[in-house]
Scaffold this motif. Structure first.
Motif, PDB file in Angstrom:
ATOM      1  N   GLY A  88       7.124 -29.105 -45.229  1.00  0.00           N
ATOM      2  CA  GLY A  88       7.131 -27.968 -44.326  1.00  0.00           C
ATOM      3  C   GLY A  88       8.486 -27.919 -43.649  1.00  0.00           C
ATOM      4  O   GLY A  88       9.007 -28.952 -43.223  1.00  0.00           O
ATOM      5  N   LEU A  89       9.083 -26.755 -43.573  1.00  0.00           N
ATOM      6  CA  LEU A  89      10.398 -26.605 -42.971  1.00  0.00           C
ATOM      7  C   LEU A  89      10.263 -25.864 -41.653  1.00  0.00           C
ATOM      8  O   LEU A  89       9.528 -24.880 -41.561  1.00  0.00           O
ATOM      9  N   ARG A  90      10.994 -26.348 -40.645  1.00  0.00           N
ATOM     10  CA  ARG A  90      10.945 -25.745 -39.323  1.00  0.00           C
ATOM     11  C   ARG A  90      12.258 -26.020 -38.604  1.00  0.00           C
ATOM     12  O   ARG A  90      13.036 -26.872 -39.031  1.00  0.00           O
ATOM     13  N   PRO A  91      12.508 -25.312 -37.490  1.00  0.00           N
ATOM     14  CA  PRO A  91      13.725 -25.603 -36.726  1.00  0.00           C
ATOM     15  C   PRO A  91      13.710 -27.036 -36.185  1.00  0.00           C
ATOM     16  O   PRO A  91      12.642 -27.581 -35.876  1.00  0.00           O
ATOM     17  N   ALA A 102      20.162 -25.358 -38.094  1.00  0.00           N
ATOM     18  CA  ALA A 102      19.598 -26.634 -38.520  1.00  0.00           C
ATOM     19  C   ALA A 102      18.107 -26.495 -38.772  1.00  0.00           C
ATOM     20  O   ALA A 102      17.457 -25.590 -38.248  1.00  0.00           O
ATOM     21  N   LEU A 103      17.593 -27.396 -39.575  1.00  0.00           N
ATOM     22  CA  LEU A 103      16.160 -27.425 -39.830  1.00  0.00           C
ATOM     23  C   LEU A 103      15.707 -28.852 -40.060  1.00  0.00           C
ATOM     24  O   LEU A 103      16.502 -29.742 -40.344  1.00  0.00           O
ATOM     25  N   ALA A 110      14.009 -28.827 -51.276  1.00  0.00           N
ATOM     26  CA  ALA A 110      13.405 -27.806 -50.412  1.00  0.00           C
ATOM     27  C   ALA A 110      14.351 -27.423 -49.282  1.00  0.00           C
ATOM     28  O   ALA A 110      14.523 -26.230 -48.983  1.00  0.00           O
ATOM     29  N   MET A 111      15.000 -28.404 -48.670  1.00  0.00           N
ATOM     30  CA  MET A 111      15.921 -28.094 -47.578  1.00  0.00           C
ATOM     31  C   MET A 111      17.144 -27.340 -48.082  1.00  0.00           C
ATOM     32  O   MET A 111      17.550 -26.337 -47.484  1.00  0.00           O
ATOM     33  N   LEU A 112      17.742 -27.800 -49.183  1.00  0.00           N
ATOM     34  CA  LEU A 112      18.930 -27.133 -49.706  1.00  0.00           C
ATOM     35  C   LEU A 112      18.611 -25.700 -50.121  1.00  0.00           C
ATOM     36  O   LEU A 112      19.381 -24.772 -49.836  1.00  0.00           O
TER      37      LEU A 112
END
Length: 167
Positions: free
Chosen positions: A10-13, A57-58, A101-103
């Motif tokens: 899961g991606l979030r700030p 950023a995340l 996922a982040m990239l």
């Protein structure tokens, strides 16, 4: 989790409360020198400061805990060039898709604003997997500066271009 199994991140700030996890991940990832960790934390602190515009950023979460982090920003004095300053994944989750996922999300967020993204890595063998990761994601080596970080430790600069036809 089994080695090699893909995980859903899961991606979030990033949040100020993530600082300890970010420090732990950055220290244990195995490529950064001890003197680089305070620099990463300076970027983290700036990125979570309300109202700042220098960094985006995340955080990636897996099973409710911070599994990785990334910070990027537009390179000053350029038109459409962005730097990926930091990306780090908990070593226990390497190879499970968290970094990808982040990239992917970083690229998605800047694609309409960027024409070029720049990643600077070290030239030590410890960075072999890092460079292979970026090369597999479509980045190319744009330059190598021998001995920049230390004798025998080059700076390797990788870039990826964005064009309107990429989707």
């Amino acid at each position: 989790m089994t080695a090699g199994a893909a995980v859903t991140a899961g991606l979030r700030p990033l949040r100020p409360a993530d600082r300890d996890a970010v420090e732990r991940i950055t220290r244990t990832v195995g490529v950064f020198q001890p003197y680089e960790v305070p620099v990463a934390l300076e970027v983290f602190d700036a990125a979570v400061r309300p109202g700042q515009a220098d960094y985006e950023a995340l955080a990636a979460e897996v099973e409710g805990r911070v599994a990785g982090w990334a910070a990027w920003g537009q390179r000053p004095c350029t038109e459409g060039t962005w730097d990926l300053y930091w990306i780090a994944v908990d070593p226990a989750l390497h190879g499970m898709g968290v970094g990808t996922a982040m990239l992917t999300e970083v690229e998605r967020r800047i694609r309409d604003r960027a024409r070029l993204i720049v990643v600077e890595t070290g030239g030590r063998a410890a960075y072999d997997a890092t460079r292979a990761f970026y090369l597999a994601k479509g980045y190319t080596v744009a330059a190598t500066i021998p001995d920049l970080y230390a004798p025998g430790d080059a700076q390797v600069i990788l870039t990826k271009r964005f064009t309107p036809s990429q989707g």
